[in-house]
Enzyme design. Structure first.
Site, PDB file in Angstrom:
ATOM      1  N   GLY A 114      23.819  33.004  31.530  1.00 35.68           N
ATOM      2  CA  GLY A 114      24.409  32.023  30.612  1.00 35.68           C
ATOM      3  C   GLY A 114      24.423  30.639  31.232  1.00 35.68           C
ATOM      4  N   GLY A 182      39.272  39.725  57.816  1.00 33.83           N
ATOM      5  CA  GLY A 182      39.971  39.651  56.533  1.00 33.83           C
ATOM      6  C   GLY A 182      40.000  41.030  55.894  1.00 33.83           C
ATOM      7  CG  LEU A 186      40.694  44.004  58.913  1.00 30.16           C
ATOM      8  CD1 LEU A 186      42.176  43.684  58.997  1.00 30.16           C
ATOM      9  CD2 LEU A 186      40.140  44.283  60.307  1.00 30.16           C
ATOM     10  CD  GLU A 187      40.122  47.003  51.379  1.00 33.73           C
ATOM     11  OE1 GLU A 187      41.244  46.810  50.900  1.00 33.73           O
ATOM     12  OE2 GLU A 187      39.093  47.045  50.662  1.00 33.73           O
ATOM     13  CD  GLU A 203      39.486  35.967  61.840  1.00 34.64           C
ATOM     14  OE1 GLU A 203      38.964  36.706  60.987  1.00 34.64           O
ATOM     15  OE2 GLU A 203      39.637  34.734  61.682  1.00 34.64           O
ATOM     16  N   GLY A 272      34.368  35.857  54.022  1.00 32.85           N
ATOM     17  CA  GLY A 272      34.994  35.336  52.806  1.00 32.85           C
ATOM     18  C   GLY A 272      34.005  35.233  51.668  1.00 32.85           C
ATOM     19  CB  ALA A 321      40.322  42.713  40.562  1.00 32.95           C
ATOM     20  CG  HIS A 445      65.712  62.824  48.803  1.00 32.05           C
ATOM     21  ND1 HIS A 445      65.427  62.132  49.965  1.00 32.05           N
ATOM     22  CD2 HIS A 445      65.873  64.125  49.157  1.00 32.05           C
ATOM     23  CE1 HIS A 445      65.438  62.990  50.975  1.00 32.05           C
ATOM     24  NE2 HIS A 445      65.706  64.204  50.509  1.00 32.05           N
TER      25      HIS A 445
HETATM   26  C1  LIG Z   1      33.923  44.579  48.900  1.00 30.57           C
HETATM   27  C2  LIG Z   1      34.976  43.969  48.013  1.00 30.57           C
HETATM   28  C3  LIG Z   1      36.160  44.635  47.798  1.00 30.57           C
HETATM   29  C4  LIG Z   1      37.132  44.095  46.976  1.00 30.57           C
HETATM   30  N1  LIG Z   1      38.284  44.793  46.786  1.00 30.57           N
HETATM   31  C5  LIG Z   1      39.240  44.294  45.996  1.00 30.57           C
HETATM   32  C6  LIG Z   1      40.422  45.017  45.745  1.00 30.57           C
HETATM   33  O1  LIG Z   1      40.598  46.138  46.236  1.00 30.57           O
HETATM   34  N2  LIG Z   1      41.352  44.481  44.929  1.00 30.57           N
HETATM   35  C7  LIG Z   1      41.181  43.245  44.364  1.00 30.57           C
HETATM   36  O2  LIG Z   1      42.072  42.798  43.638  1.00 30.57           O
HETATM   37  N3  LIG Z   1      40.072  42.524  44.580  1.00 30.57           N
HETATM   38  C8  LIG Z   1      39.099  43.021  45.377  1.00 30.57           C
HETATM   39  N4  LIG Z   1      37.950  42.306  45.563  1.00 30.57           N
HETATM   40  C9  LIG Z   1      37.819  40.992  44.900  1.00 30.57           C
HETATM   41  C10 LIG Z   1      37.445  41.165  43.432  1.00 30.57           C
HETATM   42  O3  LIG Z   1      36.243  41.875  43.338  1.00 30.57           O
HETATM   43  C11 LIG Z   1      37.308  39.801  42.769  1.00 30.57           C
HETATM   44  O4  LIG Z   1      38.496  39.059  42.954  1.00 30.57           O
HETATM   45  C12 LIG Z   1      37.059  39.953  41.275  1.00 30.57           C
HETATM   46  O5  LIG Z   1      35.887  40.686  41.026  1.00 30.57           O
HETATM   47  C13 LIG Z   1      36.947  38.573  40.605  1.00 30.57           C
HETATM   48  O6  LIG Z   1      36.730  38.746  39.256  1.00 30.57           O
HETATM   49  P1  LIG Z   1      35.972  37.661  38.379  1.00 30.57           P
HETATM   50  O7  LIG Z   1      35.966  38.207  36.983  1.00 30.57           O
HETATM   51  O8  LIG Z   1      36.514  36.323  38.622  1.00 30.57           O
HETATM   52  O9  LIG Z   1      34.462  37.616  38.938  1.00 30.57           O
HETATM   53  P2  LIG Z   1      33.381  38.719  39.284  1.00 30.57           P
HETATM   54  O10 LIG Z   1      33.945  40.070  39.367  1.00 30.57           O
HETATM   55  O11 LIG Z   1      32.649  38.197  40.475  1.00 30.57           O
HETATM   56  O12 LIG Z   1      32.435  38.715  38.018  1.00 30.57           O
HETATM   57  C14 LIG Z   1      31.630  37.625  37.682  1.00 30.57           C
HETATM   58  C15 LIG Z   1      30.521  38.107  36.771  1.00 30.57           C
HETATM   59  O13 LIG Z   1      29.849  36.979  36.249  1.00 30.57           O
HETATM   60  C16 LIG Z   1      28.453  37.235  36.187  1.00 30.57           C
HETATM   61  N5  LIG Z   1      27.771  35.946  36.162  1.00 30.57           N
HETATM   62  C17 LIG Z   1      27.773  34.959  37.087  1.00 30.57           C
HETATM   63  N6  LIG Z   1      27.083  33.891  36.672  1.00 30.57           N
HETATM   64  C18 LIG Z   1      26.621  34.208  35.430  1.00 30.57           C
HETATM   65  C19 LIG Z   1      25.851  33.521  34.468  1.00 30.57           C
HETATM   66  N7  LIG Z   1      25.437  32.265  34.685  1.00 30.57           N
HETATM   67  N8  LIG Z   1      25.562  34.146  33.311  1.00 30.57           N
HETATM   68  C20 LIG Z   1      25.988  35.407  33.070  1.00 30.57           C
HETATM   69  N9  LIG Z   1      26.731  36.105  33.952  1.00 30.57           N
HETATM   70  C21 LIG Z   1      27.045  35.513  35.109  1.00 30.57           C
HETATM   71  C22 LIG Z   1      28.211  38.027  37.467  1.00 30.57           C
HETATM   72  O14 LIG Z   1      27.003  38.762  37.385  1.00 30.57           O
HETATM   73  C23 LIG Z   1      29.457  38.931  37.471  1.00 30.57           C
HETATM   74  O15 LIG Z   1      29.227  40.108  36.757  1.00 30.57           O
HETATM   75  C24 LIG Z   1      36.932  42.831  46.363  1.00 30.57           C
HETATM   76  C25 LIG Z   1      35.732  42.149  46.563  1.00 30.57           C
HETATM   77  C26 LIG Z   1      34.759  42.705  47.372  1.00 30.57           C
HETATM   78  C27 LIG Z   1      33.468  41.966  47.563  1.00 30.57           C
END
Ligand SMILES: Cc1cc2nc3c(=O)[nH]c(=O)nc-3n(C[C@H](O)[C@H](O)[C@H](O)COP(=O)(O)OP(=O)(O)OC[C@H]3O[C@@H](n4cnc5c(N)ncnc54)[C@H](O)[C@@H]3O)c2cc1C
Length: 466
Positions: A114, A182, A186-187, A203, A272, A321, A445
């Site tokens: 998009g 981070g 660690l996970e 780190e 990060g 998320a 409990h």
């Molecule tokens: C290994 C790992 C473990 C994690 N574990 C956790 C956890 O346990 N708990 C937690 O809360 N968070 C966790 N997170 C973080 C979490 O994944 C993110 O905070 C969350 O996914 C952010 O959601 P979002 O909807 O902002 O973006 P995203 O999930 O990154 O989704 C963005 C979407 O937009 C799409 N996109 C991008 N640009 C375009 C475009 N121009 N056109 C169409 N589509 C596009 C991408 O393909 C993607 O599907 C983790 C992240 C990682 C990498």
């Protein structure tokens, strides 16, 4: 006018926003560039990492704890391809769930990249290169984030991997170097250590989990060291030589000085994540970014361009998320004329290691820096009956409450199932609870949650079981 709302990106921010908007009667579409819905979280983040954390934790328990409970299974054998299949099936079920919810809520979906062609116009470019332009009253940018890279270090996703590659290794590395202490480092470091890797974490800062309560982090580091993880703090990886059979990483003190070499089979770069806005056409559309390339929004998630909003990892705030989801709901409600809102003071943060780390609200450092007088109530799991009988006594619950009003300002848990237990603290804080309120709430409990009640009692210096 075709749509009321087009959401770009189907991660937890985007898909939740689209569903909520459709519930509220807005004609809604989602544009997603990847083959599956669910974004980072469902495809290469939260869900696959938790599947491997769960499986590897049971593997470790089978090897080290079962015998103590009278369960003889011999030495467990790792079938890594089967474990990866278990993880992939979990991901598949979750991403299909999003597709089902889109259908159920009559959210249209478009596969392709998009681009904001102008306010009110989204261009979608499919994998075949064909483009179409969709018209809409409002656009929500929910394009999430991407892996942050280290200058001079190329991620090949085989030997030098990001979190995405670390979720799909085809064999257990003998030595794993994790760059960054981070949550993700660690996970995933924990996963591969449990499966047999020797793990060293380098780190830059002089502490792990920057931003979290430092007492929690100190205890957690000791626990991870006991599990066999080696830490090199206040140090930086400056280069990784990939020419030989083994990787050779140059590691220097953060403050500068002589470099040493750490050898490894795989290096995980987990320093990060950065907001993802490539190809979105934001500059051309005049959408302002902040100094860290995040889309700049006001308190209603509106950018400086009328009709364009943004949520999730692509804007400021914790990259989580559930934060993205709550923003998705809030912006959909705002667009439907309701009073959508996110309480940023009560966003839980969980590290899904063993034991888990969970916190919500302020750390002691933050309260001290803000000059807020507070009382502390702490209760260790060594004094909790259920933790004792389950042989899970590492960690504690710490509650920080305002010294004058007793209002709960922060809750920090190191312990088994901390990620589930923190929900009680979040609900209490959302309702403006005092420590006294938690202390007077009857807790079942024997449960680990009794440690939360005891910590609340300890704020008033009247814990019973210690
Ligand atoms: C290994 C790992 C473990 C994690 N574990 C956790 C956890 O346990 N708990 C937690 O809360 N968070 C966790 N997170 C973080 C979490 O994944 C993110 O905070 C969350 O996914 C952010 O959601 P979002 O909807 O902002 O973006 P995203 O999930 O990154 O989704 C963005 C979407 O937009 C799409 N996109 C991008 N640009 C375009 C475009 N121009 N056109 C169409 N589509 C596009 C991408 O393909 C993607 O599907 C983790 C992240 C990682 C990498």
């Amino acid at each position: 006018m075709a749509y009321d709302l087009i959401v770009i990106g189907s991660g937890p921010g985007g898909y939740v926003c689209a569903i909520r908007a459709a519930q509220l009667g807005l004609k809604t579409a989602v544009v997603e560039k990847d083959k599956t819905f669910g974004g980072t979280c469902l495809n290469v983040g939260c869900i696959p990492s938790k599947a491997l954390l769960h499986a590897s934790e049971l593997f470790e328990e089978a090897g080290h704890v079962f015998a103590k409970m009278g369960i003889g299974v011999g030495t467990p054998k790792l079938d890594l391809p089967a474990m990866m299949k278990f993880k992939d099936e979990g991901v598949d079920g979750n991403v299909k769930g999003v597709a089902f919810l889109f259908k159920k809520n009559k959210v249209d979906s478009f596969q392709g990249t998009g681009r904001v062609a102008a306010a009110g116009k989204v261009e979608v470019k499919g994998a075949d290169g064909k483009t179409q332009v969709l018209e809409t009253k409002n656009i929500v940018i929910a394009t999430g984030s991407d892996v942050a890279r280290l200058r001079g270090i190329t991620i090949d996703e085989k030997r030098v991997v990001s979190s995405t590659g670390a979720l799909t290794l085809d064999k257990v590395p003998q030595k794993l170097l994790v760059v960054g202490a981070g949550v993700i480092g660690l996970e995933l470091g924990s996963v591969w250590r449990r499966l047999g890797a020797e793990v060293t974490v380098v780190e830059f800062l002089d502490r792990i989990l920057p931003g979290m309560d430092s007492e929690v982090c100190r205890q957690f580091q000791r626990i991870l060291e006991k599990q066999g993880v080696t830490f090199k703090l206040a140090a930086k990886v400056t280069a990784i030589d990939t020419s030989g059979n083994r990787l050779k990483a140059s590691v220097e003190p953060a403050a500068g000085g002589a470099a040493e070499t750490i050898e490894a089979d795989v290096a995980l770069v987990a320093i990060g994540r950065v907001p993802f806005t490539d190809g979105l056409g934001l500059k051309e559309a005049g959408v302002a970014l902040d100094n860290r390339n995040r889309v700049q929004v006001d308190a209603h998630f509106a950018t400086n361009v009328k009709g364009i909003y943004a949520i999730g990892d692509v804007i400021a705030g914790p990259m989580l998320a559930h934060k993205a989801e709550d923003e998705g709901v809030a912006v959909a409600e705002i667009l439907a004329g309701q009073a959508g809102h996110v309480n940023y003071d009560v966003i839980p943060n969980v590290v899904y290691t063993y034991p888990e780390i969970a916190s919500v609200g302020k750390s002691e450092e933050e309260l001290k820096a803000a000059g807020v007088a507070y009382n502390t109530g702490k209760f260790p799991f060594t004094a909790n009956g259920r933790a004792k009988v389950n042989l899970q006594t590492e960690g504690f619950v710490k509650i920080l409450a305002d010294a004058k009003t007793d209002r709960v300002l922060g809750v920090h848990i190191v312990g088994p199932d901390a990620g589930n237990m923190i929900a009680e603290a979040a609900v209490a804080m959302e309702f403006g609870a005092a420590a006294e309120d938690i202390a007077r709430t009857c807790h079942a409990h024997p449960t680990l949650t009794e440690a939360v009640k005891e910590a609340a009692l300890a704020v008033g210096k009247r814990a019973i079981h210690i």
